[in-house]
Design a protein around this motif. Structure first.
Motif, mmCIF file in Angstrom:
data_model
loop_
_atom_site.group_PDB
_atom_site.id
_atom_site.type_symbol
_atom_site.label_atom_id
_atom_site.label_comp_id
_atom_site.label_asym_id
_atom_site.label_seq_id
_atom_site.Cartn_x
_atom_site.Cartn_y
_atom_site.Cartn_z
ATOM 1 N N GLY A 116 0.883 -1.251 0.093
ATOM 2 C CA GLY A 116 0.149 0.067 -0.015
ATOM 3 C C GLY A 116 0.911 1.232 -0.097
ATOM 4 N N GLN A 117 2.200 1.252 -0.053
ATOM 5 C CA GLN A 117 3.131 2.307 0.034
ATOM 6 C C GLN A 117 2.971 2.939 -1.512
ATOM 7 O OE1 GLN A 117 4.281 4.078 2.588
ATOM 8 N NE2 GLN A 117 3.147 2.447 3.871
ATOM 9 N N VAL A 118 3.117 4.251 -1.716
ATOM 10 C CA VAL A 118 3.043 4.841 -2.854
ATOM 11 C C VAL A 118 4.519 4.731 -3.410
ATOM 12 C CG1 VAL A 118 3.330 7.203 -4.079
ATOM 13 C CG2 VAL A 118 1.486 6.627 -2.229
ATOM 14 N N ARG A 119 4.459 4.340 -4.520
ATOM 15 C CA ARG A 119 5.991 3.826 -5.323
ATOM 16 C C ARG A 119 6.439 4.997 -6.131
ATOM 17 N NH1 ARG A 119 6.101 -1.763 -8.006
ATOM 18 N NH2 ARG A 119 4.694 -0.587 -9.370
ATOM 19 N N ASN A 120 5.364 5.599 -6.773
ATOM 20 C CA ASN A 120 5.883 6.568 -7.962
ATOM 21 C C ASN A 120 4.597 7.635 -8.344
ATOM 22 O OD1 ASN A 120 7.386 8.076 -9.746
ATOM 23 N ND2 ASN A 120 7.221 6.176 -11.308
ATOM 24 N N LEU A 121 4.714 8.617 -8.600
ATOM 25 C CA LEU A 121 3.694 9.379 -9.120
ATOM 26 C C LEU A 121 4.028 9.952 -10.545
ATOM 27 C CD1 LEU A 121 2.931 11.784 -6.282
ATOM 28 C CD2 LEU A 121 1.863 9.612 -7.043
ATOM 29 N N TYR A 122 3.214 9.761 -11.491
ATOM 30 C CA TYR A 122 3.511 10.020 -12.917
ATOM 31 C C TYR A 122 2.298 10.797 -13.525
ATOM 32 C CZ TYR A 122 3.918 9.887 -17.883
ATOM 33 O OH TYR A 122 4.006 10.092 -19.477
ATOM 34 N N TRP A 123 2.749 12.307 -13.711
ATOM 35 C CA TRP A 123 1.669 13.098 -14.283
ATOM 36 C C TRP A 123 1.348 12.920 -15.801
ATOM 37 C CZ3 TRP A 123 -1.618 16.066 -11.756
ATOM 38 C CH2 TRP A 123 -1.329 16.369 -10.236
ATOM 39 N N MET A 124 0.223 12.439 -16.215
ATOM 40 C CA MET A 124 -0.034 12.454 -17.463
ATOM 41 C C MET A 124 -0.616 13.676 -18.087
ATOM 42 S SD MET A 124 -2.126 8.699 -17.210
ATOM 43 C CE MET A 124 -1.929 8.096 -18.831
ATOM 44 N N ARG A 125 -1.216 14.320 -17.184
ATOM 45 C CA ARG A 125 -1.529 15.767 -17.594
ATOM 46 C C ARG A 125 -1.474 16.823 -16.368
ATOM 47 N NH1 ARG A 125 -5.560 19.496 -17.630
ATOM 48 N NH2 ARG A 125 -5.781 20.647 -19.466
ATOM 49 N N ALA A 126 -0.353 17.408 -16.137
ATOM 50 C CA ALA A 126 -0.074 18.314 -15.129
ATOM 51 C C ALA A 126 -0.683 19.467 -15.482
ATOM 52 C CB ALA A 126 1.292 18.314 -14.611
ATOM 53 N N PRO A 127 -1.411 20.368 -14.376
ATOM 54 C CA PRO A 127 -1.990 21.611 -14.670
ATOM 55 C C PRO A 127 -0.808 22.579 -14.496
ATOM 56 C CG PRO A 127 -2.394 20.996 -12.328
ATOM 57 C CD PRO A 127 -1.883 19.715 -13.116
ATOM 58 N N SER A 128 -0.180 22.782 -15.642
ATOM 59 C CA SER A 128 1.128 23.675 -15.630
ATOM 60 C C SER A 128 0.986 25.077 -15.255
ATOM 61 C CB SER A 128 1.854 23.541 -17.096
ATOM 62 O OG SER A 128 0.991 23.866 -18.215
ATOM 63 N N HIS A 129 -0.257 25.616 -15.279
ATOM 64 C CA HIS A 129 -0.678 27.291 -15.212
ATOM 65 C C HIS A 129 -0.747 27.011 -13.694
ATOM 66 C CE1 HIS A 129 -4.656 24.911 -14.991
ATOM 67 N NE2 HIS A 129 -4.906 25.996 -14.152
ATOM 68 N N ARG A 139 1.463 16.181 -2.469
ATOM 69 C CA ARG A 139 1.708 16.089 -1.042
ATOM 70 C C ARG A 139 0.503 15.180 -0.477
ATOM 71 N NH1 ARG A 139 -0.383 17.510 3.168
ATOM 72 N NH2 ARG A 139 -1.940 18.592 2.540
ATOM 73 N N THR A 140 -0.968 15.533 -1.175
ATOM 74 C CA THR A 140 -2.018 14.838 -0.647
ATOM 75 C C THR A 140 -1.910 13.511 -0.757
ATOM 76 O OG1 THR A 140 -3.313 16.770 -1.268
ATOM 77 C CG2 THR A 140 -4.280 14.687 -0.851
ATOM 78 N N VAL A 141 -1.552 12.796 -2.055
ATOM 79 C CA VAL A 141 -1.042 11.660 -2.114
ATOM 80 C C VAL A 141 -0.158 10.693 -1.238
ATOM 81 C CG1 VAL A 141 -0.617 9.721 -4.060
ATOM 82 C CG2 VAL A 141 -1.819 11.679 -4.656
ATOM 83 N N TYR A 142 0.950 11.469 -1.052
ATOM 84 C CA TYR A 142 1.795 10.663 -0.145
ATOM 85 C C TYR A 142 1.489 10.902 1.176
ATOM 86 C CZ TYR A 142 5.563 10.290 -3.897
ATOM 87 O OH TYR A 142 6.203 10.099 -5.022
ATOM 88 N N ALA A 143 0.609 11.821 1.735
ATOM 89 C CA ALA A 143 0.189 11.964 3.051
ATOM 90 C C ALA A 143 -0.959 10.957 3.196
ATOM 91 C CB ALA A 143 -0.390 13.327 3.452
ATOM 92 N N ALA A 144 -1.536 10.380 2.261
ATOM 93 C CA ALA A 144 -2.697 9.465 2.448
ATOM 94 C C ALA A 144 -2.171 8.076 2.525
ATOM 95 C CB ALA A 144 -3.434 9.597 1.354
ATOM 96 N N ALA A 145 -0.793 7.842 2.344
ATOM 97 C CA ALA A 145 -0.293 6.304 2.359
ATOM 98 C C ALA A 145 -0.225 5.813 3.764
ATOM 99 C CB ALA A 145 0.997 6.600 1.729
ATOM 100 N N PRO A 146 -0.404 4.847 4.098
ATOM 101 C CA PRO A 146 -0.495 3.769 3.321
ATOM 102 C C PRO A 146 -2.020 3.365 2.575
ATOM 103 C CG PRO A 146 -0.678 2.728 5.261
ATOM 104 C CD PRO A 146 -0.372 4.254 5.457
#
Length: 182
Positions: A116-129, A139-146
């Motif tokens: 259940g630990q986060v291994r990787n995050l990959y932006w397929m479409r990041a809100p660049s603006h 931060r929210t994803v990593y804080a929600a682990a595991p």
């Protein structure tokens, strides 16, 4: 009346002999191959240790995950991941339908390992603006682990779309309540 037939060797007869020999060779090779597959190779067993009066405890692979997902596919796991994120961020979920225009939309692939630990995050479409939104989502994803451990999968990578309101609240496409027309 006696009829006698002359024996003549033709090229077709020679080819049929070659064909029969080739078929015989293929049959022999196939039989040898099949026999080798059927006969297991005997390997010597290691000597068993003498029985002792004390039984050694089994080694622990690590703590068992508290949350477990029974999802069989990444698409099924997506709902479990979104529900987990909503549970960890109850006060930050946009209530009701989102306005017609949201501040940011991002598509993020999240890789979760077997516990259940986060291994990787990959932006397929990041809100660049909105780079602040990118950082906050990460931060929210990593804080929600595991996250819930994917019991039926060795690991899982699932994708969700983040709909971010200017208030700082969000919805995930998996659990969204939709958008207003006006």
């Amino acid at each position: 009346m006696n009829f006698t037939f002359a024996s003549r060797t033709t090229q077709a007869d020679d080819r049929s002999g070659v064909t029969h020999r080739a078929l015989a060779w293929i049959a022999v090779c196939s039989a040898v191959f099949l026999a080798s597959c059927a006969a297991p190779v005997a390997t010597p067993r290691p000597a068993e240790p003498a029985p002792s009066s004390a039984v050694a405890p089994l080694p622990q692979a690590g703590p068992m995950p508290e949350l477990v997902s029974e999802a069989g596919t990444p698409r099924d796991y997506r709902r479990d991941g979104a529900t987990h994120l909503y549970g960890k961020n109850g006060g930050r979920i946009f209530k009701g339908q989102l306005p017609p225009l949201v501040h940011a939309v991002g598509v993020l692939a999240i890789s979760i390992d077997s516990v259940g630990q986060v291994r990787n995050l990959y932006w397929m479409r990041a809100p660049s603006h909105a780079p602040d939104v990118v950082k906050e989502i990460e931060r929210t994803v990593y804080a929600a682990a595991p996250f819930p451990a994917p019991a039926c999968l060795a690991s899982v990578t699932y994708t969700d779309t983040w709909l971010w309101d200017k208030s700082g609240n969000f919805q995930l496409d998996t659990l969204t309540e939709g958008q207003r027309n006006k």
